[in-house]
Write a protein that holds these residues in place. Sequence first.
Motif, PDB file in Angstrom:
ATOM      1  N   ALA A   1     -27.208 -10.182   5.078  1.00 12.38           N
ATOM      2  CA  ALA A   1     -28.144 -11.148   4.490  1.00 12.38           C
ATOM      3  C   ALA A   1     -27.559 -12.553   4.518  1.00 12.38           C
ATOM      4  O   ALA A   1     -28.248 -13.530   4.827  1.00 12.38           O
ATOM      5  CB  ALA A   1     -28.482 -10.738   3.058  1.00 12.38           C
ATOM      6  N   HIS A   2     -26.271 -12.649   4.197  1.00 14.12           N
ATOM      7  CA  HIS A   2     -25.614 -13.958   4.215  1.00 14.12           C
ATOM      8  C   HIS A   2     -25.599 -14.542   5.624  1.00 14.12           C
ATOM      9  O   HIS A   2     -25.871 -15.728   5.823  1.00 14.12           O
ATOM     10  CB  HIS A   2     -24.182 -13.800   3.687  1.00 14.12           C
ATOM     11  CG  HIS A   2     -23.383 -15.068   3.743  1.00 14.12           C
ATOM     12  ND1 HIS A   2     -22.241 -15.203   4.488  1.00 14.12           N
ATOM     13  CD2 HIS A   2     -23.586 -16.268   3.156  1.00 14.12           C
ATOM     14  CE1 HIS A   2     -21.762 -16.422   4.352  1.00 14.12           C
ATOM     15  NE2 HIS A   2     -22.546 -17.094   3.548  1.00 14.12           N
ATOM     16  N   HIS A   3     -25.312 -13.709   6.609  1.00 12.91           N
ATOM     17  CA  HIS A   3     -25.267 -14.187   7.996  1.00 12.91           C
ATOM     18  C   HIS A   3     -26.655 -14.646   8.454  1.00 12.91           C
ATOM     19  O   HIS A   3     -26.794 -15.697   9.089  1.00 12.91           O
ATOM     20  CB  HIS A   3     -24.757 -13.069   8.901  1.00 12.91           C
ATOM     21  CG  HIS A   3     -24.596 -13.478  10.334  1.00 12.91           C
ATOM     22  ND1 HIS A   3     -23.616 -14.360  10.752  1.00 12.91           N
ATOM     23  CD2 HIS A   3     -25.302 -13.144  11.449  1.00 12.91           C
ATOM     24  CE1 HIS A   3     -23.714 -14.548  12.049  1.00 12.91           C
ATOM     25  NE2 HIS A   3     -24.735 -13.821  12.496  1.00 12.91           N
ATOM     26  N   GLN A   4     -27.682 -13.861   8.168  1.00 11.39           N
ATOM     27  CA  GLN A   4     -29.038 -14.222   8.579  1.00 11.39           C
ATOM     28  C   GLN A   4     -29.516 -15.489   7.870  1.00 11.39           C
ATOM     29  O   GLN A   4     -30.246 -16.294   8.447  1.00 11.39           O
ATOM     30  CB  GLN A   4     -30.003 -13.058   8.295  1.00 11.39           C
ATOM     31  CG  GLN A   4     -29.762 -11.843   9.164  1.00 11.39           C
ATOM     32  CD  GLN A   4     -29.884 -12.169  10.643  1.00 11.39           C
ATOM     33  OE1 GLN A   4     -30.765 -12.916  11.050  1.00 11.39           O
ATOM     34  NE2 GLN A   4     -28.984 -11.615  11.443  1.00 11.39           N
ATOM     35  N   LEU A   5     -29.108 -15.688   6.603  1.00 15.70           N
ATOM     36  CA  LEU A   5     -29.461 -16.915   5.897  1.00 15.70           C
ATOM     37  C   LEU A   5     -28.860 -18.119   6.601  1.00 15.70           C
ATOM     38  O   LEU A   5     -29.516 -19.153   6.774  1.00 15.70           O
ATOM     39  CB  LEU A   5     -28.964 -16.840   4.451  1.00 15.70           C
ATOM     40  CG  LEU A   5     -29.117 -18.135   3.617  1.00 15.70           C
ATOM     41  CD1 LEU A   5     -30.575 -18.518   3.491  1.00 15.70           C
ATOM     42  CD2 LEU A   5     -28.478 -17.961   2.239  1.00 15.70           C
ATOM     43  N   GLY A   6     -27.606 -17.980   7.033  1.00 16.73           N
ATOM     44  CA  GLY A   6     -26.964 -19.076   7.747  1.00 16.73           C
ATOM     45  C   GLY A   6     -27.673 -19.408   9.038  1.00 16.73           C
ATOM     46  O   GLY A   6     -27.879 -20.581   9.367  1.00 16.73           O
ATOM     47  N   ILE A   7     -28.066 -18.386   9.805  1.00 17.01           N
ATOM     48  CA  ILE A   7     -28.794 -18.603  11.053  1.00 17.01           C
ATOM     49  C   ILE A   7     -30.114 -19.309  10.788  1.00 17.01           C
ATOM     50  O   ILE A   7     -30.496 -20.253  11.486  1.00 17.01           O
ATOM     51  CB  ILE A   7     -29.032 -17.268  11.780  1.00 17.01           C
ATOM     52  CG1 ILE A   7     -27.698 -16.712  12.301  1.00 17.01           C
ATOM     53  CG2 ILE A   7     -30.009 -17.444  12.942  1.00 17.01           C
ATOM     54  CD1 ILE A   7     -27.830 -15.370  12.982  1.00 17.01           C
ATOM     55  N   ALA A   8     -30.839 -18.853   9.757  1.00 17.03           N
ATOM     56  CA  ALA A   8     -32.148 -19.441   9.462  1.00 17.03           C
ATOM     57  C   ALA A   8     -32.023 -20.910   9.090  1.00 17.03           C
ATOM     58  O   ALA A   8     -32.796 -21.758   9.553  1.00 17.03           O
ATOM     59  CB  ALA A   8     -32.824 -18.656   8.334  1.00 17.03           C
ATOM     60  N   VAL A   9     -31.039 -21.219   8.236  1.00 16.47           N
ATOM     61  CA  VAL A   9     -30.850 -22.620   7.824  1.00 16.47           C
ATOM     62  C   VAL A   9     -30.465 -23.477   9.028  1.00 16.47           C
ATOM     63  O   VAL A   9     -31.005 -24.566   9.236  1.00 16.47           O
ATOM     64  CB  VAL A   9     -29.777 -22.708   6.721  1.00 16.47           C
ATOM     65  CG1 VAL A   9     -29.428 -24.170   6.432  1.00 16.47           C
ATOM     66  CG2 VAL A   9     -30.271 -22.032   5.446  1.00 16.47           C
ATOM     67  N   TYR A  10     -29.528 -22.981   9.831  1.00  8.51           N
ATOM     68  CA  TYR A  10     -29.054 -23.765  10.978  1.00  8.51           C
ATOM     69  C   TYR A  10     -30.178 -23.978  11.996  1.00  8.51           C
ATOM     70  O   TYR A  10     -30.389 -25.099  12.474  1.00  8.51           O
ATOM     71  CB  TYR A  10     -27.879 -23.056  11.643  1.00  8.51           C
ATOM     72  CG  TYR A  10     -27.230 -23.872  12.736  1.00  8.51           C
ATOM     73  CD1 TYR A  10     -26.267 -24.823  12.443  1.00  8.51           C
ATOM     74  CD2 TYR A  10     -27.609 -23.698  14.065  1.00  8.51           C
ATOM     75  CE1 TYR A  10     -25.679 -25.581  13.435  1.00  8.51           C
ATOM     76  CE2 TYR A  10     -27.030 -24.460  15.067  1.00  8.51           C
ATOM     77  CZ  TYR A  10     -26.064 -25.399  14.745  1.00  8.51           C
ATOM     78  OH  TYR A  10     -25.502 -26.148  15.741  1.00  8.51           O
ATOM     79  N   ASP A  11     -30.891 -22.905  12.340  1.00 10.70           N
ATOM     80  CA  ASP A  11     -31.978 -23.035  13.309  1.00 10.70           C
ATOM     81  C   ASP A  11     -33.072 -23.960  12.800  1.00 10.70           C
ATOM     82  O   ASP A  11     -33.670 -24.716  13.566  1.00 10.70           O
ATOM     83  CB  ASP A  11     -32.562 -21.661  13.632  1.00 10.70           C
ATOM     84  CG  ASP A  11     -31.691 -20.874  14.601  1.00 10.70           C
ATOM     85  OD1 ASP A  11     -30.783 -21.490  15.188  1.00 10.70           O
ATOM     86  OD2 ASP A  11     -31.920 -19.669  14.766  1.00 10.70           O
ATOM     87  N   GLY A  12     -33.352 -23.890  11.516  1.00  5.20           N
ATOM     88  CA  GLY A  12     -34.365 -24.781  10.954  1.00  5.20           C
ATOM     89  C   GLY A  12     -33.984 -26.244  11.101  1.00  5.20           C
ATOM     90  O   GLY A  12     -34.823 -27.088  11.422  1.00  5.20           O
TER      91      GLY A  12
END
Length: 316
Positions: free
Chosen positions: A17-28
């Motif tokens: 979950a932490h990794h996917q949150l980071g990806i989502a924030v960065y991609d956004g």
Amino acid sequence: MRGDQAFDRLEDLLGRAHHQLGIAVYDGLMSSGGPPELRAPDQMLGRLLATAYRQAGHAVTGRLSRQGQVPPREHGVSDRAESSEGLLMRRPATVRLKYREQALNCARGYWPLDAVRVIGDAMQVVQEIVADLEEEVLPTTACDSLLKVSGSMGQVLALPQPANLQPALSGFDYMEEVENILATCTWRLMSATRRSKQLLDNELLLHFRAAEFSWLGALEVSQDLADDLDLAYREALSLSSAVTVVQDASTDFRGADLQSVDLDGVDLEGIRWDVSTDWPAHWQERIWRASLAVDTNQGELIVGAEPRDSTVPVDI
């Protein structure tokens, strides 16, 4: 489920979950042109997002360290359960389109020649020599054929070496992901090819040049070389597949929402799309006029180089 197994499962879910949150924030951030200059109304939201991400990371790392466990590595494609194709295609279409030209250039850089064909031809030569050695009937051109195989291996070893990218925010950069996928396959191909060439140059060719030719010795080394080339061939197939994955992620925008993308200056030639793809309103007619229907897949279109005189029929 036992208590320790349940705990391990929880830790794994928290880490993911932490990794996917980071990806989502960065991609956004990257899909909207990079980190914005925060104005007063934006300060609270930006700080909340950054704080939530940091706290989640500290909580996961702390829980794992208290249990004497090591957090999973976020880099290294071979350690991930997801396929390379899933890793790239799950990134937002806006990000894939933004880095499309860079990703395609990267893929072309890792695949300047057809390594599958080159190693496949080398395998064929060595397999024929193995068959000749088993019959103890060797053509006079055998040594020259092996020298050509050595030259072919040299061509593969001359492929571009993986570049060392500067790590982006927690390794979430799209181009870093692309590079990692291609580099992992390239390293394996290089290793298998180098092993094959060394066996050929340092052992097999010596048998052919020896004053007294040993049929059994040459046969054993040739069989080992055939096995090494078989591994190199499979690694070449793996790199070819990785290149295809990058190309597909850079061209397949069927069903994608691209309404918010600034398409000025973007090379759209070769992009695959369909009627469920959402383009910016002022680009829709231009895209339709530049596209052709793909015969092999009903409803799929591909953007051409120049606008056509008429639009694609609406009944595709």
